[in-house]
Write an enzyme that holds these catalytic residues in place. Structure first.
Site, PDB file in Angstrom:
ATOM      1  N   HIS A 253      14.428  13.860  -7.027  1.00 61.68           N
ATOM      2  CA  HIS A 253      13.440  13.549  -5.990  1.00 61.68           C
ATOM      3  C   HIS A 253      13.914  12.372  -5.133  1.00 61.68           C
ATOM      4  CE1 HIS A 253       9.351  12.799  -4.345  1.00 61.68           C
ATOM      5  NE2 HIS A 253       9.727  11.533  -4.422  1.00 61.68           N
ATOM      6  N   GLU A 254      14.413  11.318  -5.781  1.00 60.88           N
ATOM      7  CA  GLU A 254      14.864  10.144  -5.033  1.00 60.88           C
ATOM      8  C   GLU A 254      16.095  10.461  -4.195  1.00 60.88           C
ATOM      9  OE1 GLU A 254      13.049   7.661  -4.710  1.00 60.88           O
ATOM     10  OE2 GLU A 254      11.641   8.126  -6.318  1.00 60.88           O
TER      11      GLU A 254
ATOM     12  N   GLU B 153       7.140  13.067   0.769  1.00 54.80           N
ATOM     13  CA  GLU B 153       7.184  13.278  -0.670  1.00 54.80           C
ATOM     14  C   GLU B 153       7.264  14.767  -1.027  1.00 54.80           C
ATOM     15  OE1 GLU B 153       7.675  11.029  -2.827  1.00 54.80           O
ATOM     16  OE2 GLU B 153       7.487   9.422  -1.379  1.00 54.80           O
TER      17      GLU B 153
END
Length: 257
Positions: free
Chosen positions: A130-131, A189
């Site tokens: 995700h990062e 996100e």
């Protein structure tokens, strides 16, 4: 086109400020400079600013040494992913109890001890995906432009007298600016979640680890430890909804029942 709209808005507001006020108020000029900078901010400049920011943050936080168990564990988890798309990824652990992680445009990924304490290796890898997604999607650049625009408008209002100036200089003005940023980042996100899912699937990892990591965050945020998890959930979509979204996609892909 958002930055152009914001720039015109700031210039229009500035035209109503007298020459004398402009000369005596650095906030007005700072606002105009910030708006112009946001319009011309390049990827290289974002990387340079990110590198300077992460250097300062590393100096202000306890960073796990190379032989620290937390650093050893993280490096083992991400051993196959030291470079993504030609960009070296620099992983470090902050020995801080908060449940958080973040990435910057220069490829720096920082994981907090508190997050590692509640996640399995597979779940941490999902969060790293995700990062990394934030880096690949150039979210730092977009977020920085958005922040510069908001700061420029607030500085311009803050340079004026009267109720508007007082409001922009107050804590309410700070909260409003933060909420605008939170709304902006929530859109990013979801894209980073999708990147993580694809990252796990492509590399043969368990995509359901992404769902269970969100479920743990949901449980933590509702378990009386809101202060510790606020950093990772306050600007993000609802963790339970994110988990369900992953589960639904995994079912469609035949990777879950």
């Amino acid at each position: 086109m958002k930055y152009i709209t914001s720039l015109f808005f700031v210039l229009a507001l500035a035209s109503g400020v007298s020459r004398a006020q402009s000369d005596s108020s650095p906030s007005v000029m700072q606002a105009l400079m910030q708006a112009a900078t946001s319009a011309t901010l390049s990827d290289a400049q974002v990387v340079e600013l990110s590198r300077a920011s992460i250097k300062e943050m590393d100096a202000k936080n306890p960073v796990a040494a190379a032989n620290d168990p937390y650093a050893v564990r993280l490096n083992k988890i991400v051993s196959r992913h030291q470079t993504i798309g030609g960009l070296p990824i620099n992983y470090k652990v902050y020995k801080v109890a908060d449940v958080n992680a973040f990435a910057t445009a220069d490829g720096s990924v920082r994981v907090f001890k508190g997050l590692m304490d509640i996640m399995t290796d597979d779940e941490l890898l999902a969060i790293m995906g995700h990062e990394i997604g934030h880096v690949v999607n150039r979210d730092s650049r977009d977020a920085m432009k958005s922040s510069l625009n908001r700061s420029a408008i607030r500085n311009l209002f803050g340079s004026t007298s009267g109720a508007i100036g007082k409001l922009s200089r107050s804590q309410l003005g700070t909260a409003a600016d933060y909420l605008l940023g939170a709304k902006f980042s929530r859109n990013q996100e979801t894209e980073a979640d999708d990147y993580s899912y694809d990252f796990l699937k492509k590399n043969g990892y368990n995509v359901m680890a992404l769902a269970t990591s969100f479920e743990k965050l949901a449980k933590q945020s509702g378990g009386g430890q809101g202060g510790k998890v606020a950093a990772i959930v306050s600007t993000h979509p609802d963790s339970a909804s994110r988990a369900q979204r992953v589960r639904d996609r995994a079912k469609r892909d035949g990777l879950a029942r």
